[in-house]
Scaffold this motif. Structure first.
Motif, short mmCIF file in Angstrom:
data_model
loop_
_atom_site.label_atom_id
_atom_site.label_comp_id
_atom_site.label_asym_id
_atom_site.label_seq_id
_atom_site.Cartn_x
_atom_site.Cartn_y
_atom_site.Cartn_z
N PHE A 742 4.04 26.26 67.10
CA PHE A 742 3.74 25.12 66.96
C PHE A 742 4.73 23.81 66.57
CE2 PHE A 742 -0.06 27.76 65.96
CZ PHE A 742 -1.05 26.81 65.97
N ASN A 743 4.34 22.67 66.92
CA ASN A 743 5.21 21.53 66.56
C ASN A 743 5.00 21.38 65.02
OD1 ASN A 743 6.29 18.97 66.15
ND2 ASN A 743 6.42 18.79 68.48
N PRO A 744 6.01 21.18 64.26
CA PRO A 744 5.83 21.12 63.09
C PRO A 744 5.07 19.72 62.52
CG PRO A 744 8.08 20.87 63.61
CD PRO A 744 7.55 21.61 64.91
N THR A 745 5.18 18.84 63.29
CA THR A 745 4.45 17.56 63.14
C THR A 745 2.93 17.72 63.14
OG1 THR A 745 4.43 16.68 65.60
CG2 THR A 745 6.38 16.12 64.20
N VAL A 747 1.25 19.87 61.50
CA VAL A 747 0.89 20.43 60.18
C VAL A 747 1.79 19.87 59.15
CG1 VAL A 747 0.63 22.88 58.91
CG2 VAL A 747 0.86 22.77 61.56
N LYS A 748 1.42 18.63 59.15
CA LYS A 748 2.29 17.63 58.03
C LYS A 748 1.46 17.55 56.66
CE LYS A 748 5.03 14.40 59.11
NZ LYS A 748 5.77 13.04 59.72
N THR A 749 0.21 17.04 56.81
CA THR A 749 -0.69 16.65 55.68
C THR A 749 -1.47 17.90 55.33
OG1 THR A 749 -2.75 16.23 57.40
CG2 THR A 749 -1.04 14.58 56.90
N LYS A 750 -2.14 17.63 54.11
CA LYS A 750 -2.81 18.73 53.30
C LYS A 750 -4.20 19.01 54.36
CE LYS A 750 -3.91 21.31 49.83
NZ LYS A 750 -2.88 22.45 49.64
N GLU A 754 -5.06 22.68 56.04
CA GLU A 754 -6.30 23.31 55.98
C GLU A 754 -6.84 23.83 57.40
OE1 GLU A 754 -9.09 20.54 53.96
OE2 GLU A 754 -8.00 20.57 52.27
N LYS A 755 -6.68 22.86 58.49
CA LYS A 755 -7.02 23.19 59.92
C LYS A 755 -6.02 24.57 60.38
CE LYS A 755 -8.03 18.65 61.33
NZ LYS A 755 -7.55 17.73 62.55
N PHE A 756 -5.01 24.44 59.89
CA PHE A 756 -3.80 25.64 60.27
C PHE A 756 -4.39 26.96 59.79
CE2 PHE A 756 0.12 28.04 59.57
CZ PHE A 756 0.37 28.27 60.90
N ILE A 760 -5.86 30.66 61.18
CA ILE A 760 -5.71 31.98 60.74
C ILE A 760 -7.09 32.60 60.40
CG2 ILE A 760 -4.38 33.39 59.06
CD1 ILE A 760 -2.40 31.08 58.94
N GLU A 761 -7.69 32.29 59.70
CA GLU A 761 -9.00 32.77 59.04
C GLU A 761 -9.88 33.20 60.24
OE1 GLU A 761 -10.67 30.94 54.85
OE2 GLU A 761 -10.45 29.52 56.73
N ALA A 762 -9.98 32.47 61.29
CA ALA A 762 -10.99 32.35 62.33
C ALA A 762 -10.53 33.91 62.86
CB ALA A 762 -10.98 31.45 63.20
#
Length: 824
Positions: A742-745, A747-750, A754-756, A760-762
């Motif tokens: 993943f591009n780290p940009t 997964v920046k915010t809270k 949560e989406k990230f 994983i959960e899915a």
């Protein structure tokens, strides 16, 4: 068993976890100055070759030549431990060294010597995994190594392997020589036991068994040498510790700095505590953990010597000291970080032919935390948090770090896990409790043991202290090469060698069923060849290189009076790894659709294009059609995904019917199991295969693990996990690897986090086995490739392990750069 992951706003959080979050989660990015300095010093060291072990074991094998082999090896290990160089590193709190210097690789001539001799002048010229050798050591190597001619494990194997197995070395389907050029490893010893009884406890147990043998009973007589060997190596382990106590005593006398003098006294006290007896403090427990790990490496050079559930068995020492007020959390974390840095110093040298499959100096020393117990409750404790925080501080390729995931992970722990993943060094990797536990139970593992599983090496699993070598090991099966042979009338087009009779010429196939049957026939042939190669290797290893130290800490070797290789372990199931499966699925699906169903091409069209490596205007036109017009695995297309399921099926359905050399000798299992843990073999295995009908060109890398082939995943990460989830994951007991970048940009915010985690959960709800992430941009990787001196400590996820990016050869670097960069 249904997997349910709680929402992020977990309503049942326990107060103690909330307190831990409030107090400590910010510390994940704080490394103290001591640790910074030690890290800088070990990362800057240029790996070298050490000849001390070579000299000592050569002399020892001659000195003890009339002893039974296991006693000879035990006495030789004793000689090494009592005569090798020992030293103290500046500022380190955990002591003990593998060789004569930091990041120096010892040599193990009893396994093989010829490749070392041939490559002496090439080690420092390698494109990756470079080792430096000074002229004095080159002279020693040239004098001593030829003395091993005809006496090594490799010599025995080459004399006993079948003609078909040896001929395959020219073809390239099987990669089995790694089994005989160095120690096996791929195991987790019973660290919990040694922390309870100490070295003396193991000696006493062997002495007790020895004293009760009936020397008129042939079965008992066979156990005598094993028990003697266990006594020798564990007594020698105490003497090894004593050497450090003596060294510390001298250092304390001359040390001028009062703070360091105080630390040295504490280290000496730690060593005195564990010289014979089990540890009584957290600090001495960490020191014993390291000595056991270290001695196992010195004994047999096996990589993937893993440590299992460290949070579970080290926590009682931590809690006891915290409750007594003799330890604080910061001290504990500092000791853990010192321990991690010691793990990074362990290194091994491999033949270049093997190195290409495992690039980046990996030793795969695996630690796992978390999971749930047999009652379904979380097994997390405060040490779990400390171990994970320390990982985020150190950010190196060792230890190889995993988390057992399940439906009841506290929110604060998930937050911490995501924060560390976002740091971008490929760890922690994640595995799914429910799938793995059930997969193990399906194979005959008891429920209690299945709930106690650990990852080992890359991401393979076993029951700590109860499993034999190689739950997943070094043999790699190049399934794309198998397909290439099946599509060429049973002939390898690169070497011209015909390996399989009765397969039609490619253009003679009349329907897709004939194509698939030819592939299955070739797969079964090479599966049987893999079993043959592994079993012949195992017979030789049992006879020539038994390991008393490792066997002493695997149940129930002492109880049975057998080494691991003789059947001493409670469980013994081994596997090789299937390499290139997604490419095979894509290729066969392309033939099915483009040729037999949609009639876009003829078999002659495909054959001519592939044989020419898609050269010319017409060749490129056909390549683009096959690559872009035909659906590919990884995009949630049921037909394309099902083809990948089908290509693994003949192996999955048949491999467990074959027996390893321990079958019927005590262990549960005694069989082979499937795996897709490819390590970095997708690069050299791809180099052995010509152009293929999925649009891949000659010698290009294959896909790694069950990850989609680079550039073929068009519909984003959700489609990838949907495709992977359709595979027969629960049957892949040897391990199933999915790599994502993943591009780290993204997964920046809270909200991004949560989406990230929802992704994983899915995946785990859909019975995914494993997932790991490179959280690093293409731009950063390209810069590191161009200016390596500025990125010395940049760590990336290669496959089931991480490595320093600058230590990799350009081909492997390019392979990582070419991986799809996902966004949420």
């Amino acid at each position: 068993m249904r997997i349910i992951f709680r929402p992020w706003f977990h309503l049942s959080l326990k107060k103690k976890y909330q307190n831990i979050l409030n107090k400590y989660v910010r510390r994940v990015i704080r490394m103290n100055d001591r640790i910074k300095r030690i890290k800088k010093s070990v990362v800057s060291v240029k790996p070298e070759v050490c000849t001390e072990r070579l000299r000592i074991i050569t002399e020892s094998y001659e000195r003890y030549k009339d002893e039974p082999i296991i006693v000879k090896r035990a006495l030789s290990l004793r000689d090494i431990l009592l005569n090798m160089s020992i030293y103290l590193e500046d500022e380190q709190l955990v002591i003990g060294n593998q060789a004569s210097g930091i990041r120096r690789a010892p040599l193990f001539p009893e396994y093989s010597w010829d490749w070392i001799f041939k490559e002496i002048d090439e080690f420092e010229k390698r494109p990756s995994d470079v080792f430096y050798v000074n002229e004095e050591n080159k002279k020693i190597m040239r004098e001593i190594l030829p003395l091993w001619k005809g006496k090594t494990l490799k010599d025995r194997v080459l004399k006993t392997q079948t003609k078909e197995v040896l001929e395959d070395k020219k073809v390239g389907v099987l990669g089995w020589e790694g089994n005989v050029t160095a120690g096996e490893g791929h195991i987790i010893m019973n660290f919990e036991k040694v922390l309870k009884v100490g070295f003396r406890g193991i000696v006493n147990e062997a002495e007790d068994k020895l004293s009760k043998l009936d020397y008129t009973d042939p079965d008992d007589l066979r156990k005598v040498s094993f028990y003697k060997a266990v006594k020798i190596v564990y007594s020698a382990s105490s003497e090894f510790v004593e050497r450090y106590i003596d060294l510390l005593e001298g250092k304390i006398i001359i040390e001028k700095d009062e703070q360091r003098k105080k630390e040295l006294k504490q280290i000496k006290k730690n060593c005195e505590n564990i010289e014979y007896n089990p540890p009584t403090t957290f600090k001495s427990a960490v020191q014993l953990l390291w000595f056991v790990q270290l001695i196992s490496q010195i004994e047999a050079n096996g990589h993937s010597m893993s440590m299992g559930r460290v949070d579970k068995y080290i926590y009682p020492f931590y809690k006891r000291d915290i409750d007594k007020g003799i330890l604080n959390r910061d001290e504990a974390k500092e000791y853990i970080e010192c321990f991690y840095l010691k793990l990074f110093t362990v290194i091994k040298i491999r033949p270049w032919s093997h190195t290409r499959f495992v690039a980046g100096y990996p030793t795969y020393q695996n630690i796992i935390i978390g999971g749930k117990n047999i009652d379904g409750k979380s097994d997390l404790n405060e040490m779990s948090y400390i171990l994970l925080e320390a990982l985020g501080d150190i950010k190196l390729s060792e230890p190889n770090f995993y988390i057992r995931c399940h439906e009841d992970m506290p929110k604060d722990f998930v937050d911490l896990m995501i924060k560390v993943i976002k740091m971008g060094f490929g760890m922690p990797a994640l595995v799914n409790d429910d799938v793995i536990i059930n997969s193990l139970i399906d194979r005959g593992v008891s429920k209690e043991d299945a709930y106690d599983y650990s990852t080992m090496g890359c991401l393979e699993v076993q029951v700590p202290g109860k499993w034999g070598y190689r739950a997943n090991g070094k043999t790699k099966v190049n399934v794309l090469k198998i397909m290439e042979i099946a599509l060429n009338g049973g002939v390898d087009p690169k070497s011209g060698i015909k390996t399989i009779e009765g397969i039609p010429e490619f253009t003679k196939f009349t329907d897709f069923d004939e194509v698939y049957k030819a592939y299955c026939k070739a797969m079964i042939y090479y599966m049987r060849l893999q079993v043959t190669a592994d079993n012949i290797n195992d017979i030789a290893m049992e006879e020539l290189v038994p390991d008393a130290f490792c066997s002493g800490l695997v149940e129930d070797c002492i109880g049975r009076g057998k080494t691991i290789k003789e059947g001493g372990a409670v469980y013994d199931m081994i596997s090789g790894a299937l390499v290139g499966g997604p490419n095979v699925g894509n290729s066969l699906y392309a033939l099915k659709k483009a040729v037999f169903e949609d009639k876009l091409l003829t078999l002659e069209d495909v054959q001519n294009a592939v044989r020419s490596n898609y050269e010319g205007i017409e060749g490129e036109k056909i390549r683009l059609l096959l690559q872009n017009k035909i659906d590919k695995y990884g995009n949630d297309n049921d037909e394309a995904d099902d083809m990948v399921v089908k290509i693994y099926k003949p192996y999955i359905d048949n491999i467990a019917s074959y027996k390893n050399t321990r079958f019927g000798r005590g262990p549960i299992g005694g069989m082979f199991i499937p795996s897709t843990v490819t390590i970095s073999s997708n690069v050299p295995d791809g180099a052995k295969v010509g152009a293929t009908p999925d649009g891949r060109k000659d010698e290009e890398p294959t896909a790694e693990g069950v990850s989609p082939m680079h550039g073929t995943e068009k519909n984003g990460p959700t489609s990838v996990i949907n495709s992977v989830s359709k595979l027969e994951t629960r049957k892949m007991t040897g391990g199933q690897l999915l790599n994502m970048r993943f591009n780290p940009t993204t997964v920046k915010t809270k909200k991004d986090e949560e989406k990230f985690y929802a992704l994983i959960e899915a995946f785990f709800k859909k019975n995914g086995w494993h997932v790991q992430f490179n959280m690093i941009s293409t731009d950063t990787l390209i810069k590191a490739q161009k200016e390596p001196e500025k990125y010395q400590d940049l760590v990336v996820r290669v496959a089931g392990y991480s490595a320093l990016f600058t230590s990799l050869d350009k081909i492997t670097q390019d392979d990582i750069i070419s991986r799809m960069e996902y966004e949420l």
